[in-house]
Design a protein around this motif. Sequence first.
Motif, PDB file in Angstrom:
ATOM      1  N   GLU A 171       0.837  -1.197   0.000  1.00 26.07           N
ATOM      2  CA  GLU A 171       0.000   0.000   0.000  1.00 26.07           C
ATOM      3  C   GLU A 171       0.872   1.248   0.000  1.00 26.07           C
ATOM      4  OE1 GLU A 171      -3.782   2.015   2.386  1.00 26.07           O
ATOM      5  OE2 GLU A 171      -2.915   0.121   3.102  1.00 26.07           O
ATOM      6  N   ALA A 172       0.559   2.184  -0.889  1.00 25.52           N
ATOM      7  CA  ALA A 172       1.409   3.362  -1.066  1.00 25.52           C
ATOM      8  C   ALA A 172       1.097   4.483  -0.097  1.00 25.52           C
ATOM      9  CB  ALA A 172       1.274   3.880  -2.498  1.00 25.52           C
ATOM     10  N   GLY A 173      -0.138   4.526   0.394  1.00 29.95           N
ATOM     11  CA  GLY A 173      -0.575   5.675   1.181  1.00 29.95           C
ATOM     12  C   GLY A 173       0.316   6.061   2.336  1.00 29.95           C
ATOM     13  N   PRO A 174       0.681   5.123   3.219  1.00 33.38           N
ATOM     14  CA  PRO A 174       1.483   5.507   4.385  1.00 33.38           C
ATOM     15  C   PRO A 174       2.826   6.140   4.035  1.00 33.38           C
ATOM     16  CG  PRO A 174       0.489   3.355   4.718  1.00 33.38           C
ATOM     17  CD  PRO A 174       0.241   3.723   3.288  1.00 33.38           C
ATOM     18  N   GLY A 175       3.411   5.777   2.922  1.00 31.69           N
ATOM     19  CA  GLY A 175       4.720   6.324   2.558  1.00 31.69           C
ATOM     20  C   GLY A 175       4.688   7.330   1.428  1.00 31.69           C
ATOM     21  N   MET A 176       3.484   7.695   0.951  1.00 32.47           N
ATOM     22  CA  MET A 176       3.412   8.480  -0.280  1.00 32.47           C
ATOM     23  C   MET A 176       4.014   9.873  -0.156  1.00 32.47           C
ATOM     24  SD  MET A 176       2.758   8.767  -3.420  1.00 32.47           S
ATOM     25  CE  MET A 176       1.653   7.498  -4.001  1.00 32.47           C
ATOM     26  N   GLU A 177       3.744  10.582   0.929  1.00 35.16           N
ATOM     27  CA  GLU A 177       4.273  11.942   1.038  1.00 35.16           C
ATOM     28  C   GLU A 177       5.794  11.935   1.069  1.00 35.16           C
ATOM     29  OE1 GLU A 177       2.974  15.035   0.741  1.00 35.16           O
ATOM     30  OE2 GLU A 177       1.290  13.840   0.009  1.00 35.16           O
ATOM     31  N   ARG A 178       6.378  10.965   1.751  1.00 29.22           N
ATOM     32  CA  ARG A 178       7.840  10.878   1.753  1.00 29.22           C
ATOM     33  C   ARG A 178       8.370  10.427   0.402  1.00 29.22           C
ATOM     34  NH1 ARG A 178       8.432   7.281   6.582  1.00 29.22           N
ATOM     35  NH2 ARG A 178       6.218   7.095   6.117  1.00 29.22           N
ATOM     36  N   ALA A 179       7.595   9.599  -0.309  1.00 30.05           N
ATOM     37  CA  ALA A 179       8.003   9.216  -1.657  1.00 30.05           C
ATOM     38  C   ALA A 179       8.032  10.437  -2.570  1.00 30.05           C
ATOM     39  CB  ALA A 179       7.053   8.158  -2.219  1.00 30.05           C
ATOM     40  N   VAL A 180       7.054  11.309  -2.435  1.00 31.96           N
ATOM     41  CA  VAL A 180       7.029  12.544  -3.220  1.00 31.96           C
ATOM     42  C   VAL A 180       8.248  13.390  -2.897  1.00 31.96           C
ATOM     43  CG1 VAL A 180       5.827  14.749  -3.514  1.00 31.96           C
ATOM     44  CG2 VAL A 180       4.530  12.601  -3.554  1.00 31.96           C
ATOM     45  N   ARG A 181       8.520  13.593  -1.620  1.00 29.97           N
ATOM     46  CA  ARG A 181       9.672  14.414  -1.233  1.00 29.97           C
ATOM     47  C   ARG A 181      10.989  13.760  -1.643  1.00 29.97           C
ATOM     48  NH1 ARG A 181      10.479  14.834   3.915  1.00 29.97           N
ATOM     49  NH2 ARG A 181       8.812  13.544   4.782  1.00 29.97           N
ATOM     50  N   SER A 182      10.997  12.432  -1.609  1.00 27.56           N
ATOM     51  CA  SER A 182      12.197  11.707  -2.002  1.00 27.56           C
ATOM     52  C   SER A 182      12.508  11.920  -3.476  1.00 27.56           C
ATOM     53  CB  SER A 182      12.008  10.218  -1.697  1.00 27.56           C
ATOM     54  OG  SER A 182      13.162   9.482  -1.973  1.00 27.56           O
ATOM     55  N   LEU A 183      11.493  11.808  -4.332  1.00 28.47           N
ATOM     56  CA  LEU A 183      11.721  12.037  -5.757  1.00 28.47           C
ATOM     57  C   LEU A 183      12.047  13.503  -6.034  1.00 28.47           C
ATOM     58  CD1 LEU A 183      11.862  11.105  -8.645  1.00 28.47           C
ATOM     59  CD2 LEU A 183       9.351  11.095  -8.737  1.00 28.47           C
ATOM     60  N   LEU A 184      11.459  14.413  -5.283  1.00 30.63           N
ATOM     61  CA  LEU A 184      11.741  15.835  -5.484  1.00 30.63           C
ATOM     62  C   LEU A 184      13.192  16.193  -5.168  1.00 30.63           C
ATOM     63  CD1 LEU A 184       8.504  17.579  -4.159  1.00 30.63           C
ATOM     64  CD2 LEU A 184       9.486  17.793  -6.454  1.00 30.63           C
ATOM     65  N   GLU A 185      13.873  15.367  -4.381  1.00 35.36           N
ATOM     66  CA  GLU A 185      15.291  15.623  -4.117  1.00 35.36           C
ATOM     67  C   GLU A 185      16.128  15.507  -5.391  1.00 35.36           C
ATOM     68  OE1 GLU A 185      16.789  16.765  -1.568  1.00 35.36           O
ATOM     69  OE2 GLU A 185      15.208  16.640  -0.046  1.00 35.36           O
ATOM     70  N   HIS A 186      15.603  14.839  -6.415  1.00 37.48           N
ATOM     71  CA  HIS A 186      16.315  14.723  -7.689  1.00 37.48           C
ATOM     72  C   HIS A 186      15.974  15.923  -8.582  1.00 37.48           C
ATOM     73  CE1 HIS A 186      17.739  10.611  -6.938  1.00 37.48           C
ATOM     74  NE2 HIS A 186      16.576  10.414  -6.357  1.00 37.48           N
ATOM     75  N   ARG A 187      16.089  17.104  -8.025  1.00 33.15           N
ATOM     76  CA  ARG A 187      15.590  18.303  -8.691  1.00 33.15           C
ATOM     77  C   ARG A 187      16.368  18.616  -9.968  1.00 33.15           C
ATOM     78  NH1 ARG A 187      11.981  22.262  -7.497  1.00 33.15           N
ATOM     79  NH2 ARG A 187      11.528  21.133  -5.565  1.00 33.15           N
ATOM     80  N   ALA A 188      17.677  18.480  -9.944  1.00 32.22           N
ATOM     81  CA  ALA A 188      18.460  18.791 -11.147  1.00 32.22           C
ATOM     82  C   ALA A 188      18.054  17.881 -12.298  1.00 32.22           C
ATOM     83  CB  ALA A 188      19.959  18.657 -10.860  1.00 32.22           C
ATOM     84  N   TYR A 189      17.846  16.614 -12.000  1.00 32.74           N
ATOM     85  CA  TYR A 189      17.432  15.667 -13.029  1.00 32.74           C
ATOM     86  C   TYR A 189      16.033  15.993 -13.537  1.00 32.74           C
ATOM     87  CZ  TYR A 189      16.144  11.295 -15.290  1.00 32.74           C
ATOM     88  OH  TYR A 189      15.706  10.353 -16.189  1.00 32.74           O
ATOM     89  N   ILE A 190      15.109  16.259 -12.624  1.00 33.00           N
ATOM     90  CA  ILE A 190      13.726  16.537 -13.017  1.00 33.00           C
ATOM     91  C   ILE A 190      13.639  17.810 -13.838  1.00 33.00           C
ATOM     92  CG2 ILE A 190      11.448  17.162 -12.113  1.00 33.00           C
ATOM     93  CD1 ILE A 190      12.053  15.252  -9.768  1.00 33.00           C
ATOM     94  N   GLU A 191      14.365  18.835 -13.434  1.00 31.55           N
ATOM     95  CA  GLU A 191      14.296  20.107 -14.163  1.00 31.55           C
ATOM     96  C   GLU A 191      14.882  19.982 -15.559  1.00 31.55           C
ATOM     97  OE1 GLU A 191      16.128  22.916 -11.547  1.00 31.55           O
ATOM     98  OE2 GLU A 191      14.265  23.249 -10.401  1.00 31.55           O
ATOM     99  N   ALA A 192      15.805  19.051 -15.753  1.00 28.68           N
ATOM    100  CA  ALA A 192      16.336  18.803 -17.096  1.00 28.68           C
ATOM    101  C   ALA A 192      15.398  17.922 -17.914  1.00 28.68           C
ATOM    102  CB  ALA A 192      17.707  18.136 -17.003  1.00 28.68           C
ATOM    103  N   LEU A 193      14.545  17.181 -17.224  1.00 28.09           N
ATOM    104  CA  LEU A 193      13.655  16.225 -17.881  1.00 28.09           C
ATOM    105  C   LEU A 193      12.371  16.861 -18.382  1.00 28.09           C
ATOM    106  CD1 LEU A 193      13.267  13.112 -18.416  1.00 28.09           C
ATOM    107  CD2 LEU A 193      12.086  13.043 -16.202  1.00 28.09           C
ATOM    108  N   THR A 194      11.852  17.832 -17.628  1.00 29.90           N
ATOM    109  CA  THR A 194      10.546  18.388 -17.959  1.00 29.90           C
ATOM    110  C   THR A 194      10.487  19.874 -17.635  1.00 29.90           C
ATOM    111  OG1 THR A 194       8.163  18.266 -17.455  1.00 29.90           O
ATOM    112  CG2 THR A 194       9.686  17.686 -15.680  1.00 29.90           C
TER     113      THR A 194
END
Length: 243
Positions: free
Chosen positions: A184-207
């Motif tokens: 189940e994703a719910g209990p960890g979802m907010e931290r999963a969002v913040r975790s992926l957001l830490e890859h900001r340089a990659y994301i900003e180059a991607l989209t």
Amino acid sequence: MTDRLEPMPADWQRALAVVAHPDDLEYGAAAAIASWVDGGREVAYLLATRGEAGISTMEPARAAEVREREQRASAAVVGVSSVEFLDHRDGVVEYGPALRRDVAAAIRRHRPELVVTLNHRDTFGGTSWNTPDHRAVGRAVLDAAADAGNRWIFPELAEQGLPPWEGVRWVAVAASPRPTHAVEAGPGMERAVRSLLEHRAYIEALTDADPETYVRGFLGRATGDTAARFGGRAAVSFELFPR
């Protein structure tokens, strides 16, 4: 596809997650990892590369530094402090004995019961071609789980103080087009969002999209698509290979 997904096994204490690049775990699996860590389990990360070829606007040497830093910060968000890199070359990782040996050594060192990796199949669901690195690393992980317990494969590892470890009970493949289990994703979802957001340089180059809008949209779709097969609950899916 409506076949019901089974809950992931819960009777384990240590896991090792092995993927090709920084961000591979954050595109979905991190929600499950956050829940596992919350439950008192130990999870370590092993990355085959530093993702140095992943940002077209950044020279590889600089990208490797940035992406390593982002990966360590990302792991910390979900409670993972052990992050190791093998330094295989991004984009040209080769499946073979060298990669299997490196992964088997890490398995012997960390002694996990559960090993996690990313989709090793040719496609993501038949329409999106998988990358060579994902395919090579995923297949090597599946093989290295057995190599780690065989005293006659890579005997030099024992000479280096890494005796065989036969304790791997499952290999779980995230983002597989043939899932069998889910968390189940719910209990960890907010931290999963913040975790992926830490890859900001990659994301900003991607989209060009706003990073948080992009991340929430991607993770929401990925986990929401699994809900119909997991009692209506958004979930992270895995293809589980018992050993």
